[in-house]
Design a protein around this motif. Structure first.
Motif, PDB file in Angstrom:
ATOM      1  N   PRO A  86       7.155   2.219   6.077  1.00 10.11           N
ATOM      2  CA  PRO A  86       7.580   1.086   5.342  1.00 10.11           C
ATOM      3  C   PRO A  86       8.557   0.844   5.195  1.00 10.11           C
ATOM      4  CG  PRO A  86       6.040   3.259   5.012  1.00 10.11           C
ATOM      5  CD  PRO A  86       6.471   3.539   6.247  1.00 10.11           C
TER       6      PRO A  86
ATOM      7  N   ARG B  76      -2.158  16.104  -5.120  1.00  8.38           N
ATOM      8  CA  ARG B  76      -1.152  15.048  -3.950  1.00  8.38           C
ATOM      9  C   ARG B  76      -2.143  14.230  -3.123  1.00  8.38           C
ATOM     10  NH1 ARG B  76       3.184  18.124  -6.244  1.00  8.38           N
ATOM     11  NH2 ARG B  76       4.043  16.935  -7.843  1.00  8.38           N
TER      12      ARG B  76
ATOM     13  N   GLU C  32     -15.226   4.019  -6.743  1.00  9.94           N
ATOM     14  CA  GLU C  32     -13.843   3.744  -6.858  1.00  9.94           C
ATOM     15  C   GLU C  32     -14.220   3.385  -8.597  1.00  9.94           C
ATOM     16  OE1 GLU C  32     -11.302   2.325  -4.323  1.00  9.94           O
ATOM     17  OE2 GLU C  32     -10.625   4.353  -4.178  1.00  9.94           O
TER      18      GLU C  32
ATOM     19  N   GLU D  98      -6.644   8.650  -6.461  1.00 13.65           N
ATOM     20  CA  GLU D  98      -6.866   8.177  -4.721  1.00 13.65           C
ATOM     21  C   GLU D  98      -5.735   6.762  -5.452  1.00 13.65           C
ATOM     22  OE1 GLU D  98     -10.573   8.151  -3.522  1.00 13.65           O
ATOM     23  OE2 GLU D  98      -9.797  10.115  -2.539  1.00 13.65           O
ATOM     24  N   THR D  99      -5.298   5.792  -4.552  1.00  5.80           N
ATOM     25  CA  THR D  99      -5.160   4.488  -4.404  1.00  5.80           C
ATOM     26  C   THR D  99      -6.027   3.887  -3.894  1.00  5.80           C
ATOM     27  OG1 THR D  99      -2.613   4.855  -3.589  1.00  5.80           O
ATOM     28  CG2 THR D  99      -3.859   2.396  -3.930  1.00  5.80           C
ATOM     29  N   SER D 100      -6.141   3.182  -5.939  1.00  7.04           N
ATOM     30  CA  SER D 100      -7.404   2.443  -5.013  1.00  7.04           C
ATOM     31  C   SER D 100      -7.251   0.767  -5.915  1.00  7.04           C
ATOM     32  CB  SER D 100      -8.947   2.762  -6.343  1.00  7.04           C
ATOM     33  OG  SER D 100      -8.951   2.459  -7.437  1.00  7.04           O
TER      34      SER D 100
ATOM     35  N   SER E  60       4.535  11.491  -9.857  1.00  9.66           N
ATOM     36  CA  SER E  60       4.339  12.775  -9.975  1.00  9.66           C
ATOM     37  C   SER E  60       5.335  14.049 -10.134  1.00  9.66           C
ATOM     38  CB  SER E  60       3.478  13.329  -8.887  1.00  9.66           C
ATOM     39  OG  SER E  60       3.894  13.697  -7.503  1.00  9.66           O
TER      40      SER E  60
ATOM     41  N   ASN F 177       2.027   4.022  -3.116  1.00  8.28           N
ATOM     42  CA  ASN F 177       1.784   5.288  -2.475  1.00  8.28           C
ATOM     43  C   ASN F 177       3.439   6.710  -2.975  1.00  8.28           C
ATOM     44  OD1 ASN F 177      -0.841   5.790  -2.122  1.00  8.28           O
ATOM     45  ND2 ASN F 177      -0.578   5.673  -0.180  1.00  8.28           N
ATOM     46  N   VAL F 178       3.942   6.012  -2.357  1.00  9.45           N
ATOM     47  CA  VAL F 178       5.586   6.570  -2.448  1.00  9.45           C
ATOM     48  C   VAL F 178       5.784   6.798  -4.128  1.00  9.45           C
ATOM     49  CG1 VAL F 178       7.515   6.354  -1.758  1.00  9.45           C
ATOM     50  CG2 VAL F 178       6.184   6.371  -0.055  1.00  9.45           C
TER      51      VAL F 178
ATOM     52  N   ASN G 177       3.942   9.053  -6.389  1.00  4.60           N
ATOM     53  CA  ASN G 177       4.283  10.135  -5.857  1.00  4.60           C
ATOM     54  C   ASN G 177       5.751  10.382  -6.558  1.00  4.60           C
ATOM     55  OD1 ASN G 177       1.996  10.776  -4.441  1.00  4.60           O
ATOM     56  ND2 ASN G 177       2.510  10.591  -2.403  1.00  4.60           N
ATOM     57  N   VAL G 178       6.966   9.968  -6.492  1.00  2.73           N
ATOM     58  CA  VAL G 178       7.288   9.820  -6.794  1.00  2.73           C
ATOM     59  C   VAL G 178       7.434  10.534  -7.852  1.00  2.73           C
ATOM     60  CG1 VAL G 178      10.033   9.080  -7.798  1.00  2.73           C
ATOM     61  CG2 VAL G 178       8.960   8.669  -5.206  1.00  2.73           C
TER      62      VAL G 178
ATOM     63  N   ARG H  99      -2.811   5.333 -11.359  1.00  6.08           N
ATOM     64  CA  ARG H  99      -3.577   4.608 -10.083  1.00  6.08           C
ATOM     65  C   ARG H  99      -4.725   4.459 -10.811  1.00  6.08           C
ATOM     66  NH1 ARG H  99      -2.244   8.764  -5.043  1.00  6.08           N
ATOM     67  NH2 ARG H  99       0.200   7.896  -4.552  1.00  6.08           N
TER      68      ARG H  99
ATOM     69  N   LEU I  86       6.421  12.226   0.149  1.00  7.41           N
ATOM     70  CA  LEU I  86       5.735  11.262  -0.674  1.00  7.41           C
ATOM     71  C   LEU I  86       4.696  10.237   0.435  1.00  7.41           C
ATOM     72  CD1 LEU I  86       9.787  10.066  -2.266  1.00  7.41           C
ATOM     73  CD2 LEU I  86       7.702  12.078  -3.105  1.00  7.41           C
TER      74      LEU I  86
ATOM     75  N   TRP J 295       1.286  -1.333  -0.164  1.00  7.50           N
ATOM     76  CA  TRP J 295      -0.235  -0.245  -0.248  1.00  7.50           C
ATOM     77  C   TRP J 295       1.219   1.348  -0.094  1.00  7.50           C
ATOM     78  CZ3 TRP J 295      -4.971   2.106  -0.427  1.00  7.50           C
ATOM     79  CH2 TRP J 295      -5.023   3.010   0.134  1.00  7.50           C
ATOM     80  N   TRP J 296       2.186   1.227   0.864  1.00  6.60           N
ATOM     81  CA  TRP J 296       2.575   2.520   1.389  1.00  6.60           C
ATOM     82  C   TRP J 296       3.787   2.728  -0.155  1.00  6.60           C
ATOM     83  CZ3 TRP J 296       0.269   5.682   3.537  1.00  6.60           C
ATOM     84  CH2 TRP J 296      -0.471   5.693   5.016  1.00  6.60           C
TER      85      TRP J 296
ATOM     86  N   ARG K 193       0.880  10.239 -12.654  1.00  2.00           N
ATOM     87  CA  ARG K 193       0.021   9.280 -11.671  1.00  2.00           C
ATOM     88  C   ARG K 193      -1.557   9.181 -11.453  1.00  2.00           C
ATOM     89  NH1 ARG K 193      -0.784  12.918  -6.193  1.00  2.00           N
ATOM     90  NH2 ARG K 193      -1.976  12.948  -7.861  1.00  2.00           N
TER      91      ARG K 193
END
Ligand code: HEM
Ligand code: FES
Lengths: 368, 173
Positions: free
Chosen positions: A284, B171, B78, A175-177, A157, A150-151, A154-155, A171, B109, A146-147, A167
C-alpha cells in the motif's frame, strides 16, 4: 439598455455601491504576486466542487462497485478522464499551494495581531482540505483505498480513551465494510465541502475587516520602529482590488489551471486494480502529501511508543500550528528581524520535504 | 400598545432568553437523532460466523516452518447487506507438528504481510514491521505478535471465526 438594468437594481438594493465597495478594497501595492495565492486556493476549490458534482453523475459509493464506476468514468465516459484528472490533480495542486500560502503568511508575519483569527480559520481550512484529499483517495475503491482506510482507522484507534470508539464510528462497525465507504462518501461529498464553503467566506471577511497586511516590504517607508504595532497598519502604497489585484489573481489562476489541465490530459488519474483483501504481495502507498506522516509511523517501535507516532507527535504538531499566533506574539514582521521564527520555519519545511522524500522510497519487502 | 425593548430592559432580557431557549431546544432536538445515527455502530453486535478452512489431515502435511496462505471466506451481515469477506489465514506447522492460524494483517496498523523466504520472515510493506515464522515481532514498529484467528477442529475440519484471539480492542480483522 445596460444602464437601465443597472438603475433598476440600484433603486432597489444599491447594487453598484455594493460592487464598488467590494472591488475597491485597497491592497498593498508592492507584493501583488504574493497575494494571489489565497485567491488561487479559492479558485482551485471552486474547480474541485464543480468537477466533483459532475463526477457524481456516474460514481457509486458502494465498495464492491466504486472502483469500477471510477474506471467507467475514466475509460467510457466522454472526456471523463479529463474531468477525473482535473479533480485529482486539482486536489494535489490545492494541497501544494496551501503549503505555499501558509509559508507566505508565515514568513511575512501576517498571522500577528490583529490577524490571529485569519490564521486559525486558515488552519481549519487546511485540516479540512487534507482530510478531503485522504477521503477522496479512499473513495476510488482500489487496493490503496482499502488499505488506507484500514491503516488510517487503525491510527485513529490509538487515540487515548476514545480511540476504539472512534474507529468503530468511522468504519460504521468493527470491520471495513460497505458502511465505511458510505460514511466516507458522505464526509467527502457533503460534510467537509460545506465546512470549506462556510469558512472561506469567513477567512476573506476577516481579511477585509483588518485589511491585507502583505509582505513586510510594503512598510519600508514608515519611520516607526519595527516592533511598534502602528507601523504595520498603513502600507506605503495601495492599489484597488479591482482591477489591479484581480488581474494578477487571474493570470496566476490561468497558469496553474493550465498545468492542472495538462496533467489531467496527459497523466490522468491512475485508478489501479480493484481492492483485493487476499492480495499477497501488495504494498500500500499513501498519497504524496501523507508520506511525511507515514514516515513518522516507522519510528517509535513497540507497544509503549506507538502512541507517539499515531497520536502525540501529529496532535502536538497541529496544536502548535493552530496556536502559532498566540505563541509568537512579537510585533516584528520581517523574517530578517525574527531569526528564530524564520529558521524554525525553514527547518520545518526542510524536514517535511525530507520525510516526504524518504517516505516515498520504494519499500524493501515488495522488491526483495 | 406593546412596548419596544428600548423602553423596557426587563422585556429585552425576556426576549433574549426566549431567543436563546428556542435555539437551544431546536439545536438539541436535532442533535439527538444525529448523535444516535453517528454513534449507532457502537451499539451494533458484530456478526461472528464460522467458516471452513480445510482438512486437518491436509494441513498436517505442509512443510514445517513454511507458512501456507489459505484464503477463508466469511459470509457476514454488514449494515443492510450480506457480504463475503475474503481473508488470509497463514497456516504454520512448528517442528512439534502443532498448527498455528495467523492473520496476515500486520499488528502495527493492519497492512498485508509478505513472506520473504530468503529471510525467513514476514515483512510489512508499510513501515517495515518484521515477524518470524511463529509470529513474534523481530523488527519495526508492531507492538504485539501476529493475531491468531479464533479456530476449532471438528471431525478433521478446521473452522475459523472472523475474530482474533486475545484482542480485547477488536483491532484488525
Ligand atoms: C482553502 C484555503 C484558503 C483560502 C481559499 C484562502 C484565501 C485567502 C485569501 C483570498 C487571502 C488574501 C490574499 C492573500 O494574502 O493571499 C488570504 C490571506 C491569508 N490567509 Fe488564507 N486561504 C486559505 C488557507 C489558509 C491557511 C491554511 C492559512 C494558514 C494557516 C491561511 C492564513 C491566511 C492569513 C494569515 C492571511 C492574511 C495575509 C495578510 O494579511 O498578509 N489561509 N487567504
Ligand atoms: S502496518 Fe505493518 S509496520 Fe506499520
Amino acid at each position: 439598455m445596460f444602464k437601465k438594468i443597472q438603475n433598476w437594481f440600484d433603486e432597489r438594493i444599491g447594487l453598484t455601491e455594493l460592487i464598488n465597495e467590494f472591488n475597491g478594497e485597497r491592497i498593498p501595492a508592492r507584493g501583488g504576486w504574493a497575494y494571489t495565492l489565497g485567491s488561487l486556493l479559492a479558485f482551485l476549490f471552486t474547480i474541485q466542487v464543480v468537477t466533483g458534482i459532475f463526477l457524481l453523475f456516474y460514481y457509486v459509493p458502494y465498495f464492491p462497485m466504486a472502483r469500477n464506476a471510477t474506471y467507467y468514468i475514466k475509460h467510457h465516459v466522454l472526456f471523463g478522464n479529463i474531468l477525473l484528472g482535473i479533480h485529482l490533480w486539482g486536489a494535489f495542486t490545492m494541497i501544494f499551494f496551501l503549503l505555499v500560502h501558509m509559508s507566505r503568511v508565515y514568513f511575512s508575519g501576517s498571522y500577528k495581531k490583529p490577524r490571529e483569527l485569519q490564521w486559525v480559520v486558515g488552519m481549519v481550512l487546511f485540516s479540512v482540505v487534507v482530510v478531503l484529499g485522504l477521503t477522496g483517495y479512499m473513495l476510488i475503491g482500489n487496493e490503496n483505498s482499502w488499505w488506507t482506510i484500514n491503516v488510517l482507522t487503525n491510527v485513529a484507534s490509538h487515540t487515548p480513551v476514545i480511540g476504539g470508539f472512534l474507529r468503530i464510528i468511522v468504519r460504521g462497525g468493527t470491520e471495513t465494510s460497505v458502511l465505511t465507504m458510505q460514511h466516507i462518501f458522505a464526509v467527502h461529498v457533503w460534510l467537509l465541502p460545506i465546512i470549506v464553503i462556510m469558512f472561506i467566506p469567513v477567512h476573506i471577511f476577516l481579511i477585509r475587516k483588518t485589511g491585507e497586511q502583505g509582505l513586510p516590504l510594503e512598510y519600508k517607508n514608515s519611520k516607526l520602529a519595527d516592533d511598534d504595532i502602528n507601523k504595520w497598519k498603513h502600507p506605503d502604497a495601495t492599489v484597488p482590488f479591482f482591477p489591479n489585484q484581480l488581474y494578477k489573481d487571474m493570470i496566476v489562476a490561468l497558469c496553474v489551471f493550465a498545468v492542472v489541465y495538462m496533467l489531467a490530459v496527459v497523466y490522468g488519474a491512475p485508478i489501479g486494480p480493484m481492492y483485493r483483501p487476499l492480495a499477497l504481495n501488495f504494498a500500500p502507498e499513501a498519497d504524496w502529501y501523507f508520506l511525511a506522516n507515514e514516515e513518522l509511523l516507522k519510528y517509535f517501535p513497540g507497544h509503549g511508543l506507538i502512541i507517539f507516532s499515531t497520536f502525540l507527535v501529529p496532535t502536538i504538531g497541529f496544536a502548535i500550528l493552530f496556536a502559532l499566533p498566540f505563541i509568537d506574539r512579537g510585533h516584528e514582521r520581517s523574517p530578517f528581524k525574527r531569526p528564530a521564527a524564520a529558521v524554525l520555519g525553514i527547518l520545518f519545511l526542510l524536514l517535511l520535504v525530507y520525510l516526504t522524500l524518504i517516505g516515498g522510497e520504494p519499500k524493501a519487502p515488495a522488491t526483495v | 400598545m406593546t412596548k419596544s425593548s428600548e423602553e423596557s430592559p426587563s422585556r429585552r432580557t425576556f426576549m433574549m432568553v426566549v431567543i436563546g431557549l428556542i435555539s437551544a431546544v431546536v439545536g438539541v432536538a436535532v442533535a439527538i437523532p444525529i448523535l444516535g445515527e453517528v454513534l449507532s455502530p457502537l451499539f451494533k453486535k458484530r456478526d461472528i460466523v464460522w467458516s471452513k478452512l480445510g482438512k486437518v489431515s491436509d494441513l498436517k502435511n505442509i512443510e514445517p516452518l513454511v507458512p501456507k496462505f489459505v484464503p477463508v471466506y466469511f459470509r457476514v451481515k454488514e449494515g443492510w447487506t450480506v457480504n463475503t469477506l475474503p481473508r488470509q489465514v497463514i497456516v504454520v506447522k512448528d517442528i512439534t507438528g502443532k498448527l498455528y492460524f495467523f492473520s496476515n494483517q500486520c499488528t502495527h496498523l493492519g497492512c498485508p504481510l509478505h513472506w520473504i523466504p530468503a529471510r525467513q520472515k514476514f515483512m510489512c510493506p508499510c513501515h517495515g514491521g518484521m515477524f518470524n515464522v511463529l509470529g513474534k515481532v523481530v523488527g519495526g514498529p508492531p507492538p504485539r505478535p501476529l493475531y491468531v484467528w479464533v479456530h476449532k477442529i471438528e471431525n478433521d475440519t478446521v473452522l475459523i471465526q472472523n475474530k482474533f484471539l486475545d484482542n480485547p480492542k477488536e483491532r484488525g480483522v
